[in-house]
Motif scaffolding. Structure first.
Motif, PDB file in Angstrom:
ATOM      1  N   THR A   1       0.831  -1.205   0.000  1.00 44.25           N
ATOM      2  CA  THR A   1       0.000   0.000   0.000  1.00 44.25           C
ATOM      3  C   THR A   1       0.863   1.251   0.000  1.00 44.25           C
ATOM      4  OG1 THR A   1      -1.756  -1.166   1.187  1.00 44.25           O
ATOM      5  CG2 THR A   1      -1.820   1.238   1.228  1.00 44.25           C
TER       6      THR A   1
ATOM      7  N   GLY B   1      -4.250  -3.513  -6.156  1.00 42.52           N
ATOM      8  CA  GLY B   1      -4.253  -2.065  -5.943  1.00 42.52           C
ATOM      9  C   GLY B   1      -2.897  -1.432  -6.196  1.00 42.52           C
TER      10      GLY B   1
ATOM     11  N   ASP C   1      -2.120   1.420  -8.952  1.00 40.86           N
ATOM     12  CA  ASP C   1      -1.591   2.722  -8.552  1.00 40.86           C
ATOM     13  C   ASP C   1      -0.363   3.111  -9.362  1.00 40.86           C
ATOM     14  OD1 ASP C   1      -3.515   3.130  -6.636  1.00 40.86           O
ATOM     15  OD2 ASP C   1      -2.311   2.352  -4.981  1.00 40.86           O
TER      16      ASP C   1
ATOM     17  N   ALA D   1     -11.047  -3.023  -6.506  1.00 40.24           N
ATOM     18  CA  ALA D   1      -9.732  -2.405  -6.696  1.00 40.24           C
ATOM     19  C   ALA D   1      -9.337  -2.412  -8.167  1.00 40.24           C
ATOM     20  CB  ALA D   1      -8.684  -3.151  -5.870  1.00 40.24           C
TER      21      ALA D   1
END
Length: 491
Positions: free
Chosen positions: A159, A194, A198, A224
């Motif tokens: 993350t 994710g 990103d 996601a």
């Protein structure tokens, strides 16, 4: 070791039962009664109470956690690592904005730290947007402390890597997960989806989803992936995925898709949400629908969605106020601002000041600023002062704008606003003073390219061409880049 009394044992068991049943307020009320009646409190009392704090809203949980933290220190019940970790988890889940460092202080004071404690601290830093600190803390965890990473550790790292667009480091974490055989974890695989989205690698995100998650039909992973397609401009795949799971549509997937919608598709999504009774339980989806209609210039439908939302928070109010301002309906923006229950917040104040500035409503903007301070307890921040200076400057009231600027601290945005006001009203004398202040801030890195662009624009406006060219050379020599404008309207 002092034996615990029978009443204490029974009440501690009741505390744990309350928490397991989701009765978090009941658990905290029981602990309060135990303390008032003089029942001895120990680590078995505080551990479930801290877990109850973690389940509350951020503000309530943080306040309750701090009060119980003080009580646990007073009673000497905060010595065990399990109790400390429970409190750390509560601080992590209820973390406020920096410099709220309750979790980090507690962690540093813990006599021993296991993997659960490290994971709680990493989660706290991640929730607060401190991605670089997540990586630094992990290095402390892996090297000096030599604590073994778990799938949750790797998920938090991914993350952080996604937030920093640290593609190479994230790929290394992925490789470590493959070696450890952890990719079968739904949590880790969803985070991988994710992360790659990103970083703009949506095809890799899709590959991870197909390999590890498609058969399981994990809702969070599919959401996601849809959000990743939308963020990377591949709306065709996003809508194809929505059609594929039409029978299992959920609020998060629809919210992600709405960011890529023009009016026709947005209405289709709205209709699907109403037919499946999704809007009634999702304030976030209602906010996204209202924003979609406002973005497409349909303010009446946006207002209807806002009015019928199951709950309206400060974000909802600020979004609609901002929409009215963007479409030149400042009077309605002010009227809506005045209706906010419990007073305004910083976001709504900024939105209404911007609306008043573009419409020349100086008196209304001043009233809103005063009302926010008196009724909502909002202390104007740098961006509010800059917006108010801009409002005054657009109305030609440079003297008042200068007084606001003179009372402000060393703020880049206020300097830029007063520079624009001086340039627009042909007041080079004051503008040069503001320019000097902004130059000092820009020299230390404040404002980035925007500061030099504002300076170049001001110098050019007052005929100081050499200084304007010097500012442009500074942008090039420092490797700064001006942010490009873009349109979110998609056909």
């Amino acid at each position: 070791m002092r034996a615990r009394s029978s009443p204490s044992l029974r009440l501690n068991a009741s505390l744990s039962a309350h928490v397991r049943a989701g009765e978090h307020d009941g658990a905290l009320l029981l602990l309060r009664r135990m303390h008032r009646r003089g029942v001895p409190l120990d680590s078995f009392s505080f551990t479930p109470a801290f877990s109850a704090c973690a389940a509350l809203s951020s503000a309530r949980g943080r306040l309750a956690g701090r009060n119980l933290h003080a009580l646990a220190l007073k009673t000497g019940a905060l010595s065990g690592s399990i109790t400390c970790t429970a409190l750390l988890d509560a601080y992590a889940k209820c973390a406020g904005e920096p410099p709220d460092d309750d979790a980090t202080r507690l962690f540093d004071e813990m006599p021993s730290r296991d993997t659960v404690a490290w994971n709680a601290l990493l989660a706290c830093l991640s929730r607060r947007g401190r991605a670089a600190d997540v990586l630094t803390t992990f290095r402390r965890m892996a090297l000096p402390a030599r604590v073994r990473a778990t799938e949750f550790t790797l998920a938090t790292l991914l993350t952080a890597c996604g937030s920093l667009t640290a593609r190479q480091l994230g790929e290394q974490v992925h490789a470590a997960a493959v070696v450890a055989g952890a990719c079968d974890s739904v949590v880790l695989s969803t985070t991988l989806v994710g992360f790659y989205a990103d970083c703009g690698l949506v095809d890799r995100a899709s590959t991870v989803f197909d390999l590890h998650l498609r058969r399981g039909g994990d809702e969070a992973a599919r959401n996601a992936l849809i959000a990743g397609w939308v963020r990377n401009g591949r709306r065709g795949e996003a809508f194809a995925a929505l059609r594929e799971v039409a029978a299992e549509l959920n609020a998060k997937a629809l919210t992600a898709a709405l960011a890529a919608c023009e009016l026709r598709r947005g209405r289709e999504i709205h209709g699907a949400a109403v037919r499946r009774a999704i809007t009634g339980g999702s304030p976030v989806l209602c906010d996204a629908l209202s924003d979609m209609y406002a973005r497409c210039g349909e303010l009446e439908p946006a207002r209807r969605v806002f009015e019928h939302a199951p709950a309206r928070d400060a974000v909802s109010w600020a979004g609609l106020i901002r929409a009215y301002g963007r479409h030149g309906r400042a009077g309605e923006a002010v009227a809506l601002f005045r209706k906010m229950p419990g007073g305004a917040d910083g976001g709504a104040l900024l939105a209404v000041l911007s609306a008043c500035g573009h419409a020349g409503l100086v008196e209304e903007g001043s009233e809103c600023l005063l009302a926010a301070r008196a009724g909502g307890g909002v202390e104007p921040a740098a961006e509010h002062r800059a917006c108010f200076i801009d409002l005054l400057g657009r109305a030609g009231r440079v003297e008042e704008a200068w007084r606001v600027f003179d009372g402000a601290g060393p703020e880049v945005c206020a300097c830029v606003a007063v520079l624009n006001a001086c340039a627009a009203n042909m007041d080079p004398e004051r503008g040069l003073v503001a320019a000097e202040r902004l130059l000092g801030l820009a020299a230390t890195g404040g404002g980035g390219a925007a500061a030099y662009v504002a300076l170049a624009k001001f110098y050019a406006g007052v005929g100081m061409w050499e200084k304007a060219e010097e500012m442009r050379r500074s942008i090039r020599s420092r490797g700064l880049r001006k942010e490009l404008g873009f349109s979110r309207q998609i056909d």
